[in-house]
Write a protein that holds these residues in place. Structure first.
Motif, PDB file in Angstrom:
ATOM      1  N   ARG A  48     -20.412   8.562  -1.649  1.00  0.00           N
ATOM      2  CA  ARG A  48     -20.901   7.233  -2.038  1.00  0.00           C
ATOM      3  C   ARG A  48     -21.703   6.577  -0.924  1.00  0.00           C
ATOM      4  N   ALA A  49     -21.420   6.944   0.297  1.00  0.00           N
ATOM      5  CA  ALA A  49     -22.072   6.295   1.442  1.00  0.00           C
ATOM      6  C   ALA A  49     -23.517   6.749   1.620  1.00  0.00           C
ATOM      7  N   TRP A  50     -23.783   8.057   1.362  1.00  0.00           N
ATOM      8  CA  TRP A  50     -25.133   8.528   1.699  1.00  0.00           C
ATOM      9  C   TRP A  50     -25.857   9.296   0.620  1.00  0.00           C
ATOM     10  N   ALA A  59     -12.299  12.236 -12.203  1.00  0.00           N
ATOM     11  CA  ALA A  59     -13.678  12.712 -12.383  1.00  0.00           C
ATOM     12  C   ALA A  59     -14.418  11.859 -13.404  1.00  0.00           C
ATOM     13  N   TYR A  60     -13.715  11.526 -14.521  1.00  0.00           N
ATOM     14  CA  TYR A  60     -14.393  10.730 -15.553  1.00  0.00           C
ATOM     15  C   TYR A  60     -14.626   9.293 -15.094  1.00  0.00           C
ATOM     16  N   LEU A  61     -13.600   8.681 -14.519  1.00  0.00           N
ATOM     17  CA  LEU A  61     -13.725   7.265 -14.165  1.00  0.00           C
ATOM     18  C   LEU A  61     -14.681   7.029 -13.002  1.00  0.00           C
ATOM     19  N   PHE A  62     -14.695   7.909 -12.019  1.00  0.00           N
ATOM     20  CA  PHE A  62     -15.472   7.648 -10.810  1.00  0.00           C
ATOM     21  C   PHE A  62     -16.695   8.546 -10.659  1.00  0.00           C
ATOM     22  N   PRO A 115     -19.581  15.047 -14.474  1.00  0.00           N
ATOM     23  CA  PRO A 115     -18.620  15.651 -13.531  1.00  0.00           C
ATOM     24  C   PRO A 115     -17.287  15.982 -14.193  1.00  0.00           C
ATOM     25  N   ALA A 116     -16.820  15.143 -15.147  1.00  0.00           N
ATOM     26  CA  ALA A 116     -15.562  15.437 -15.839  1.00  0.00           C
ATOM     27  C   ALA A 116     -15.685  16.706 -16.672  1.00  0.00           C
ATOM     28  N   HIS A 154     -23.967  16.210  -7.185  1.00  0.00           N
ATOM     29  CA  HIS A 154     -23.025  16.254  -6.079  1.00  0.00           C
ATOM     30  C   HIS A 154     -21.617  15.861  -6.528  1.00  0.00           C
ATOM     31  N   MET A 155     -21.496  14.898  -7.426  1.00  0.00           N
ATOM     32  CA  MET A 155     -20.179  14.528  -7.939  1.00  0.00           C
ATOM     33  C   MET A 155     -19.565  15.672  -8.747  1.00  0.00           C
ATOM     34  N   SER A 156     -20.405  16.382  -9.497  1.00  0.00           N
ATOM     35  CA  SER A 156     -19.911  17.521 -10.262  1.00  0.00           C
ATOM     36  C   SER A 156     -19.372  18.599  -9.338  1.00  0.00           C
TER      37      SER A 156
END
Length: 638
Positions: A25-27, A72-75, A80-81, A37-39
């Protein structure tokens, strides 16, 4: 221990997930690349949770797969979920075992349940990134219930039926709570940054046009000057004033005037194609360019003038706006910011005094030419306040046949202790632009009435005296009544004061001006149209306006006797005035030839140096009033 170690490792996986999530989240950027990237993050977490907790033996299901899917789903979001689901299902099938189908099925049911809960009428997740504790607890409970069902179907020990789902729920709430705090802090930081960007924009941008404002322009120019320090390059500053906007504002209203100005700004922006273009105030713009030689800038100015020759199509009418442009350029030693702007303002001020659609480049003479109007305004304001530096002179209007006095015109003269004798052509425009013309006009009317009373006290019959009106006086709705009070207050009749005005002054605000003129006429004041035939005359306007007299402009009279065209124009004006039953006064008669030619055409009244220059009150009394309204020069010419 065979169960405890995988359980602890699987429980730590969502906790460790939060640390990686913070870094992402920072970069990492958002959008598709953020989803990728989240996936990868949640997919890796799912694989690690499955590999660390699922093993062969009597206890085959002890993991945090539900926690991973919920987080994964919420954030992360649906993608990604879904990736986590696929990786978990493939990993569980690869590990195998007698209850592998149950492990795959529980992943699918948890995922489908999360989707349904997210789209429930209560909207647990109203918008992306808006995660609440309620949504986390509801989805975490659903995942734990599915895990309990899977354990029961796998015939797990009784303790695991309670411990594992409860552990997964607690881990989901702890990890999710940490992620919510991180998310809120990140969102708050983003909103603060957006607010700071908005404040910066408001500080340096004009809200209406989106261009730089004065502060933004100064910052950009200062940075450019610093960048050029030590080089031979030059910066050229252009200040552009759009004229006639005040007339548009009076006629159409300030809101439509602002809309027209925005159109003008867009046209200017399209021509100059310069990111430093700024709006300073209602009608003044500025920009700077790197240009050497100056000819390149002059070419740009030509394009700007050409663009504004085209009318603006606005609310069903074509409107023309004019420009004045002042240019200054940095010298070899790189002038200070304030100096460069001051030189541009001086050049612009000089351009405005030269008339519309004029360009002025700053030079040393511009300083004197620009400072003169400022000094004039300062001294004029002081003179209006004191009222003892002005005097009125009176130029006779005479009968061309007899030379007898018909009336006089009051002309204001100004002798300033600081500036000396100032010509009316110089101080009247300054009075107009500064608004001082209104109190100056009031003084002229009062002084005229005082002089008429003085002549009457001395035994003379006061002549009808013409007083010039300005456009700003016509915009005063109370002007007719104030004029009547002034005249009656001096014991005079309205018929003894004639108001002269030009057609252009009426057209500043036709509706209000015509209303004021009609009321003046109804109160008994004679009205005269000045400078008729000067090039701005409109016969349609003449028909609509309540004038008693028209005064033929000197430019029409000048060529009489030397040009047949001048005689034809005079004949046409005489025919028009006669048909409309208007009195006609020929201004600027300077020769006997002109007088005789006008008499031949049919004119009966005239004014000019041939008969008399403007005289003060005593001179007019002794030279004209005391001798039966007849001048020696006029008599000798008969």
């Amino acid at each position: 221990m065979n169960t405890l170690f995988p359980l602890l490792l699987s429980a730590l996986t969502p906790i460790a997930l939060t640390s990686v999530y913070v870094a992402l989240r920072a970069w990492l950027p958002g959008g598709r690349q953020g989803n990728l990237h989240m996936s990868v993050l949640f997919g890796a977490a799912m694989w690690l949770a499955m590999m660390s907790s699922v093993h062969h033996g009597p206890y085959t299901i002890a993991d945090m797969r539900g926690a991973i899917l919920v987080l994964a789903y919420l954030f992360g979001g649906p993608i990604p979920a879904l990736v986590s689901l696929v990786i978990g299902a493939i990993t569980r099938s690869w590990i195998g075992g007698p209850v592998a189908p149950i492990g795959v099925a529980v992943l699918a049911t948890i995922f489908l349940g999360i989707l349904l809960l997210a789209r429930w009428p209560d909207r647990l997740v109203p918008e992306p990134g808006a995660v609440s504790a309620r949504a986390l607890a509801t989805m975490g409970a659903w995942a734990s219930l599915n895990q309990a069902a899977a354990l029961w179907l796998a015939h797990a020990a009784g303790a695991l039926l309670i411990v594992m789902p409860l552990t997964q729920f607690c881990v989901t709430m702890i990890a999710g709570g940490m992620l919510i705090l991180i998310q809120q802090k990140t969102n708050l930081g983003r909103k603060l940054n957006e607010q700071q960007d908005l404040v910066r924009t408001l500080l340096v941008r004009d809200r209406a046009s989106g261009l730089l404002n004065r502060a933004g322009f100064w910052l950009e120019l200062d940075a450019a000057l610093r960048k050029l320090a030590g080089s031979d390059d030059k910066i050229v500053v252009l200040l552009i004033s759009i004229r006639r906007l005040r007339n548009v504002s009076v006629t159409l209203g300030p809101r439509l005037s602002e809309s027209l100005l925005t159109q003008a700004a867009r046209r200017l922006e399209a021509v100059v194609k310069n990111p430093t273009l700024a709006r300073f105030d209602d009608g003044t713009f500025g920009l700077f360019v790197m240009a050497d030689p100056l000819d390149e800038t002059v070419a740009l100015v030509d394009d700007v003038f050409a663009a504004f020759r085209r009318p603006f199509h606005f609310h069903g009418r074509d409107l023309h706006l004019s420009l004045n442009i002042g240019i200054s350029s940095s010298s070899g030693d790189h002038d200070a910011l304030e100096t460069l702007i001051a030189h541009g303002n001086q050049a612009l001020a000089r351009s405005i005094t030269l008339g519309e659609n004029r360009l002025q480049v700053y030079d040393e003479n511009t300083v004197v030419q620009a400072v003169r109007p400022m000094k004039l305004e300062v001294e004029l304001r002081r003179a209006v306040e004191t009222g003892n530096e002005f005097l009125l002179q009176y130029q006779p209007k005479v009968h061309l046949d007899t030379g007898k006095l018909h009336g006089v015109e009051a002309l204001c003269r100004w002798h300033s202790p600081a500036l000396g004798q100032v010509a009316p052509d110089e101080f009247i425009p300054v009075a107009e632009t500064s608004g001082l013309i209104v109190p100056l006009g009031d003084w002229v009317l009062h002084e005229t009435c005082r002089q008429l009373v003085e002549w009457r006290r001395r035994g003379f019959v006061p002549p009808v005296t013409a007083v010039n009106l300005s456009a700003k006086q016509l915009l005063d709705d109370d002007f007719p009544e104030k004029s009547l009070r002034c005249v009656l207050g001096h014991g005079l009749s309205p018929s003894q004061i004639e108001f002269e005005l030009t057609e252009s002054s009426v057209m500043t605000n036709p509706n209000l001006s015509i209303n004021v003129l009609n009321r003046l006429k109804a109160l008994g004041f004679p009205l005269s149209l000045d400078d008729f035939g000067s090039g701005a005359s409109n016969i349609g306007h003449l028909k609509a306006l309540p004038f008693d007299c028209i005064k033929i402009d000197k430019s029409v009279i000048d060529d009489l006797g030397a040009s047949d065209d001048a005689e034809i124009v005079c004949q046409a004006i005489y025919g028009l005035g006669s048909a409309m039953h208007l009195d006609m006064v020929a201004e600027g008669i300077e020769t006997e030839v002109q007088r005789n030619q006008l008499r031949k055409i049919g004119f009966t009244l005239g004014q000019g140096f041939y008969f008399s220059p403007a005289l003060n009150g005593d001179e007019l009394a002794t030279g004209w009033l005391a001798r039966g309204y007849r001048s020696q020069g006029a008599e000798s010419a008969l």
